[in-house]
Design an enzyme around this catalytic site. Structure first.
Site, PDB file in Angstrom:
ATOM      1  N   ASP A  81      -9.956  31.329  90.167  1.00 50.65           N
ATOM      2  CA  ASP A  81     -11.117  32.059  89.767  1.00 50.65           C
ATOM      3  C   ASP A  81     -12.390  31.088  90.058  1.00 50.65           C
ATOM      4  OD1 ASP A  81     -10.257  30.596  87.577  1.00 50.65           O
ATOM      5  OD2 ASP A  81     -11.584  31.486  86.302  1.00 50.65           O
ATOM      6  N   HIS A 146      -8.849  20.612  80.600  1.00 48.50           N
ATOM      7  CA  HIS A 146      -8.690  21.798  80.961  1.00 48.50           C
ATOM      8  C   HIS A 146      -7.402  22.051  81.418  1.00 48.50           C
ATOM      9  CE1 HIS A 146      -9.546  26.126  82.208  1.00 48.50           C
ATOM     10  NE2 HIS A 146      -9.706  25.736  83.255  1.00 48.50           N
ATOM     11  N   ASP A 199     -18.958  27.759  79.546  1.00 49.80           N
ATOM     12  CA  ASP A 199     -17.852  28.429  79.510  1.00 49.80           C
ATOM     13  C   ASP A 199     -17.712  29.214  78.223  1.00 49.80           C
ATOM     14  OD1 ASP A 199     -15.098  29.523  79.449  1.00 49.80           O
ATOM     15  OD2 ASP A 199     -13.985  27.516  79.778  1.00 49.80           O
ATOM     16  N   THR A 370      -0.610  26.389  75.533  1.00 47.61           N
ATOM     17  CA  THR A 370      -1.988  26.315  74.989  1.00 47.61           C
ATOM     18  C   THR A 370      -3.129  26.802  75.937  1.00 47.61           C
ATOM     19  OG1 THR A 370      -3.409  25.087  73.706  1.00 47.61           O
ATOM     20  CG2 THR A 370      -2.345  23.966  75.321  1.00 47.61           C
ATOM     21  N   SER A 371      -4.152  27.166  75.326  1.00 45.51           N
ATOM     22  CA  SER A 371      -5.280  27.635  76.236  1.00 45.51           C
ATOM     23  C   SER A 371      -5.852  26.548  76.943  1.00 45.51           C
ATOM     24  CB  SER A 371      -6.237  28.687  75.561  1.00 45.51           C
ATOM     25  OG  SER A 371      -7.342  28.793  76.454  1.00 45.51           O
ATOM     26  N   GLY A 372      -6.358  26.557  78.170  1.00 48.30           N
ATOM     27  CA  GLY A 372      -7.315  25.561  78.994  1.00 48.30           C
ATOM     28  C   GLY A 372      -8.805  25.626  78.474  1.00 48.30           C
ATOM     29  N   HIS A 373      -9.176  26.700  77.806  1.00 48.96           N
ATOM     30  CA  HIS A 373     -10.486  26.878  77.307  1.00 48.96           C
ATOM     31  C   HIS A 373     -10.700  26.907  75.698  1.00 48.96           C
ATOM     32  CE1 HIS A 373     -11.325  29.210  81.126  1.00 48.96           C
ATOM     33  NE2 HIS A 373     -10.145  29.347  80.998  1.00 48.96           N
ATOM     34  N   HIS A 395     -19.005  32.509  82.379  1.00 44.91           N
ATOM     35  CA  HIS A 395     -17.469  32.590  82.420  1.00 44.91           C
ATOM     36  C   HIS A 395     -16.987  33.347  81.253  1.00 44.91           C
ATOM     37  CE1 HIS A 395     -13.219  31.240  82.876  1.00 44.91           C
ATOM     38  NE2 HIS A 395     -13.493  30.680  83.996  1.00 44.91           N
TER      39      HIS A 395
HETATM   40 ZN   LIG Z   1     -11.910  29.582  85.090  1.00 44.35          ZN
HETATM   41 ZN   LIG Z   2      -9.973  27.146  85.197  1.00 44.18          ZN
END
Ligand SMILES: [Zn+2]
Ligand SMILES: [Zn+2]
Length: 563
Positions: A81, A146, A199, A370-373, A395
């Site tokens: 993305d 991330h 983000d 786990t999430s990267g955000h 984002h």
């Molecule tokens: Zn992204």
């Molecule tokens: Zn990313």
């Protein structure tokens, strides 16, 4: 006058061609002193309602029209993305240079290698301590954590003050790999940051996002507990996760075999860059694997999103040439569904259950992902460290952006200094003010499988009708001289009704069409287009009356005896 007519002298322009109101196709534009800096060029994986569409990319018209002012494309990290649109951007727009770091460089080079006849600019590999100067605009980088290595936020130091574009991040105090550069964030806050663009993906989440290394521990525990063979699926880009899976395999005496092109490719790139460090002899080919007992093996595959052609889906439906499931296998999804992918994932899971395989997905009991955000608390930490005067959440879908605005207000940013924007909305920024200055062209462009040509919305509408309502076609052979039908109309239907068992309906429709044609043919005013139109109208009404459905209706007319 600045060259962007929406801006006044000394104003900085900030807008997105993709990434606002959606998670995907991140493409942000900063216009500073008439220079255009592009941050990221991503694609969006569409929902199911975009049938047969593989990707969505932004409309690059604005960039094309202002090509000569583009300084470069700055890449924050190597997720699709953020880099997936690069080949399409390069096809249309001349980009003098791409700036990227670490694993993103490998992924971009590999991607561009797959697209021939592109004008590929030099890819400059930046490091976190590099800086570049473009006519009084200074660009530097801040490493953040991330779900892929080498993710960097980008700092623009301008005459009006610093602007910080975070890229994708989460706060991870015990990351796998290097720590985020929190000192740089704090210093930027001290300096007095003019604008933060941050983000918003997990802005609605309140709990802390699990550390990546914690997931590693839980994978270790699972691997220790499981007796049989393990088949594990994860995102190919998450090299940290892949390394943790390799370590868990080594810890429990398992050989690892890898299936799926993107996974093989990621492991190759990861070994070159040092993110993947298997012990000698950990990786095994299929033949080698067969020499070990099942409980001594681990199969690492693509397909965590239920992608129909990926290794896991083929293993699940029995069409994989080399790997067949056996009773006692355990399949682990070290991933979470990307929105829109739940259905194909469920399909894969059901197939696996049919094969008597144990399936473990990420959930409250087993931390396989786990999430990267970052969640709310992470985003607040960013806002608190940076202390921006102005704020634009990016984002994320609209509700995520709104949520993020709420967090920013809680952290002391004044409400009137926050802009919630859509793709194409241009923010104009001075050292004291921010305003919405107007719009540039920023619609969706659909890319079909082959990548050749863009698909218009009318094609999509047709595909939608075909998939939901089916097709009903009637074939007429007309003798143009005698102005009559050569044979009775033939009816063909696909995906609408099953012809067998519905002969009565189809023959009654065919005879209605026959009547209409015989009426119209002898008329002086007869023309083929009108006849087709009246057939469509007749059938649409009749079919709807009987079946309450509206299939696509296609009359086909063949003329015989034209002299
Ligand atoms: Zn992204
Ligand atoms: Zn990313």
């Amino acid at each position: 006058m600045p060259k962007n007519a929406l801006l006044k002298t000394d104003e900085i322009g900030v807008f997105a061609l993709g990434g606002l109101g959606e998670v995907g196709k991140n493409t942000y534009v900063y216009e500073i002193k008439d220079q255009i800096f592009i941050v990221d060029a991503g694609i969006l994986f569409p929902d199911d309602d975009l049938l047969g569409i593989d990707y969505v990319i932004p409309d690059y018209t604005y960039l094309k029209e202002n090509e000569e002012r583009i300084v470069g494309l700055f890449i924050t990290h190597g997720h699709e993305d953020h880099i997936g649109g690069i080949p399409y951007l390069l096809k249309q727009v001349k980009i003098p240079r791409i700036y990227a770091s670490g694993i993103a460089v490998d992924l971009i080079e590999y991607k561009l290698g797959e697209h021939k006849d592109l004008r590929v600019p030099k890819i400059e590999e930046y490091k976190s301590y590099y800086s570049y100067n473009f006519k009084g605009v200074d660009i530097s980088f801040i490493r953040l954590n991330h779900s892929i290595p080498d993710m960097f936020g980008i700092v623009f130091r301008t005459e009006q003050g610093p602007i910080f574009h975070t890229g994708d991040f989460k706060i991870d105090y015990t990351p796998v790999g290097p720590h985020a550069e929190y000192d740089k964030l704090a210093n930027l806050g001290q300096e007095g940051t003019l604008l933060l663009v941050s983000d918003s993906t997990n802005a609605e989440q309140e709990g802390l996002i699990q550390s990546e290394s914690k997931v590693g521990k839980s994978i270790n525990e699972l691997f220790t507990r499981i007796n049989g063979r393990i088949i594990i699926a994860t995102f190919a880009s998450n090299l940290y996760r892949i390394q943790q899976i390799i370590e868990a395999s080594e810890l429990t005496g398992r050989k690892v075999a890898v299936f799926g092109r993107s996974m093989e490719r990621a492991i190759e790139a990861g070994q070159q860059s040092g993110y993947i460090k298997p012990r000698k002899g950990t990786f095994a080919s299929v033949d080698e694997l067969n020499r070990y007992r099942l409980e001594e093996t681990c199969i690492l595959v693509t397909g965590s999103q239920g992608e129909p052609l990926a290794a896991l889906s083929r293993i699940a439906n029995g069409s994989h040439r080399q790997i067949k499931t056996v009773k006692g296998d355990t399949v682990i999804f070290s991933s979470s569904p990307i929105p829109g992918n739940q259905d194909p994932i469920n399909k894969t899971i059901n197939l696996l259950f049919r094969n008597d395989v144990n399936v473990i997905t990420h959930g409250p009991i087993t931390d396989t992902h786990t999430s990267g955000h970052g969640s709310g608390p992470d985003l607040k930490l960013m806002l608190t460290l940076i202390k921006p005067k102005f704020f634009i959440p990016m984002h994320g879908e609209h509700r995520m952006l709104k949520h993020h605005r709420g967090l920013a207000i809680e952290c002391g940013v004044s409400e009137e200094n926050i802009l919630i924007m859509d793709n194409g909305d241009v923010a104009a920024l001075t050292k004291d003010t921010i305003r919405q200055a107007g719009k540039v062209q920023a619609s969706d462009v659909y890319i079909d499988g082959t990548g050749i040509g863009n698909i218009g919305s009318h094609v999509l509408r047709e595909r939608k009708i075909l998939s939901e309502e089916g097709l009903f076609s009637v074939v007429l052979s007309i003798d143009s001289n005698k102005k009559t039908l050569v044979t009775d109309p033939t009816v063909i239907s696909r995906g609408f009704i099953y012809m067998k068992g519905n002969e009565e309906l189809t023959s009654s429709l065919a005879s209605d069409v026959k009547k209409l044609v015989l009426e119209q043919l002898p008329k002086k005013s007869y023309n083929e287009l009108n006849l087709k139109q009246s057939i469509i109208e007749l059938l649409t009404d009749k079919i709807y009356d009987i079946t309450l459905r509206k299939p696509m209706i296609i009359p086909i007319i063949m003329h015989l005896g034209i002299n």
